[in-house]
Design a protein around this motif. Sequence first.
Motif, mmCIF file in Angstrom:
data_model
loop_
_atom_site.group_PDB
_atom_site.id
_atom_site.type_symbol
_atom_site.label_atom_id
_atom_site.label_comp_id
_atom_site.label_asym_id
_atom_site.label_seq_id
_atom_site.Cartn_x
_atom_site.Cartn_y
_atom_site.Cartn_z
ATOM 1 N N ALA A 195 0.828 -1.205 0.000
ATOM 2 C CA ALA A 195 0.000 0.000 0.000
ATOM 3 C C ALA A 195 0.862 1.254 0.000
ATOM 4 O O ALA A 195 0.591 2.221 -0.715
ATOM 5 C CB ALA A 195 -0.926 -0.013 1.214
ATOM 6 N N THR A 196 1.923 1.218 0.805
ATOM 7 C CA THR A 196 2.826 2.369 0.864
ATOM 8 C C THR A 196 3.501 2.596 -0.479
ATOM 9 O O THR A 196 3.629 3.736 -0.940
ATOM 10 C CB THR A 196 3.888 2.150 1.962
ATOM 11 O OG1 THR A 196 3.238 1.973 3.225
ATOM 12 C CG2 THR A 196 4.832 3.336 2.045
ATOM 13 N N SER A 197 3.919 1.506 -1.130
ATOM 14 C CA SER A 197 4.582 1.639 -2.427
ATOM 15 C C SER A 197 3.640 2.191 -3.496
ATOM 16 O O SER A 197 4.087 2.805 -4.463
ATOM 17 C CB SER A 197 5.142 0.281 -2.872
ATOM 18 O OG SER A 197 4.094 -0.604 -3.259
ATOM 19 N N LEU A 198 2.345 1.980 -3.301
ATOM 20 C CA LEU A 198 1.352 2.488 -4.249
ATOM 21 C C LEU A 198 0.827 3.862 -3.848
ATOM 22 O O LEU A 198 -0.086 4.393 -4.471
ATOM 23 C CB LEU A 198 0.178 1.502 -4.355
ATOM 24 C CG LEU A 198 0.486 0.140 -4.976
ATOM 25 C CD1 LEU A 198 -0.716 -0.783 -4.883
ATOM 26 C CD2 LEU A 198 0.924 0.300 -6.430
ATOM 27 N N GLY A 199 1.402 4.416 -2.774
ATOM 28 C CA GLY A 199 0.994 5.745 -2.343
ATOM 29 C C GLY A 199 -0.296 5.774 -1.555
ATOM 30 O O GLY A 199 -0.918 6.835 -1.404
ATOM 31 N N GLN A 200 -0.707 4.611 -1.026
ATOM 32 C CA GLN A 200 -1.942 4.539 -0.261
ATOM 33 C C GLN A 200 -1.649 4.785 1.216
ATOM 34 O O GLN A 200 -0.506 4.848 1.645
ATOM 35 C CB GLN A 200 -2.588 3.160 -0.441
ATOM 36 C CG GLN A 200 -2.904 2.813 -1.884
ATOM 37 C CD GLN A 200 -3.976 3.705 -2.478
ATOM 38 O OE1 GLN A 200 -4.936 4.061 -1.808
ATOM 39 N NE2 GLN A 200 -3.787 4.095 -3.728
#
Length: 256
Positions: A195-200
Amino acid sequence: MSQTAEMNATAPLNVAKRNLRAALKLKLKDVSHNSILSQSSTVFKTLKTLDAYRSAKRISVFLSMPTGEIQTDAIVRDALRAGKDVFIPYLYKNPAAGPGLPARIMDMVRLRDVADYESLQPDKWGIPSIDPATIPERQRVLGDPDIQHSDSTLLDLVLMPGVAFDIEPDNGAVRRLGHGKGFYDYFLFRHRLKATSLGQQEFPALLLGLALSEQFLSPSEGPVPVGPLDQPLNGLVLGNGDIKGPLAAAPLNETD
């Protein structure tokens, strides 16, 4: 901290967890099949009143053992018929296995429809399980980029099993004791990284436990022993219809 010191520090926690699992195993042996079915029906009806479930588009649902826990068959069928993307656990050998890493890990893979769900065969524990041969053609939450667009898949809601649950008195979060393999904790850690890598947001999915009333510990039975890697839940739905944790304050909707 050295590896030996770390092991010594976690030893009392591991012993406490093993003891509680053993105690709950004995306790749950006395819960009748009819009681499990009745409580499972109540959990299903209660779950359908929660906006967290009704609004979720992509959910993961554990598939139940025949005894000792809430039966999720009705939930899976309802979610599929409602048009939700339904993902179920799939265990496999860790391709990055090494010191400090688990040998087997869990992903969530998508069911196509009700017929696909009904085609699953029970494993040695009696849990309906995905045929490994079908994995390459299925969408996966943590799978590699593929034609099913697994690289962009995140969950809205995770419905989780457990052995025992209680409430953290300081913040009201739900504490969960799992079966001891760490599959969910490691999956949620990886889901958070994705999620963090996808900007979430850091915690993109709501975590909701489903449990028999007997699995919720009274103050005299608790507390649930937890360590720094044990993920607290946003809520818990019990077989008597009670909702515990932060989600208990959320408004309920009329059922369909």
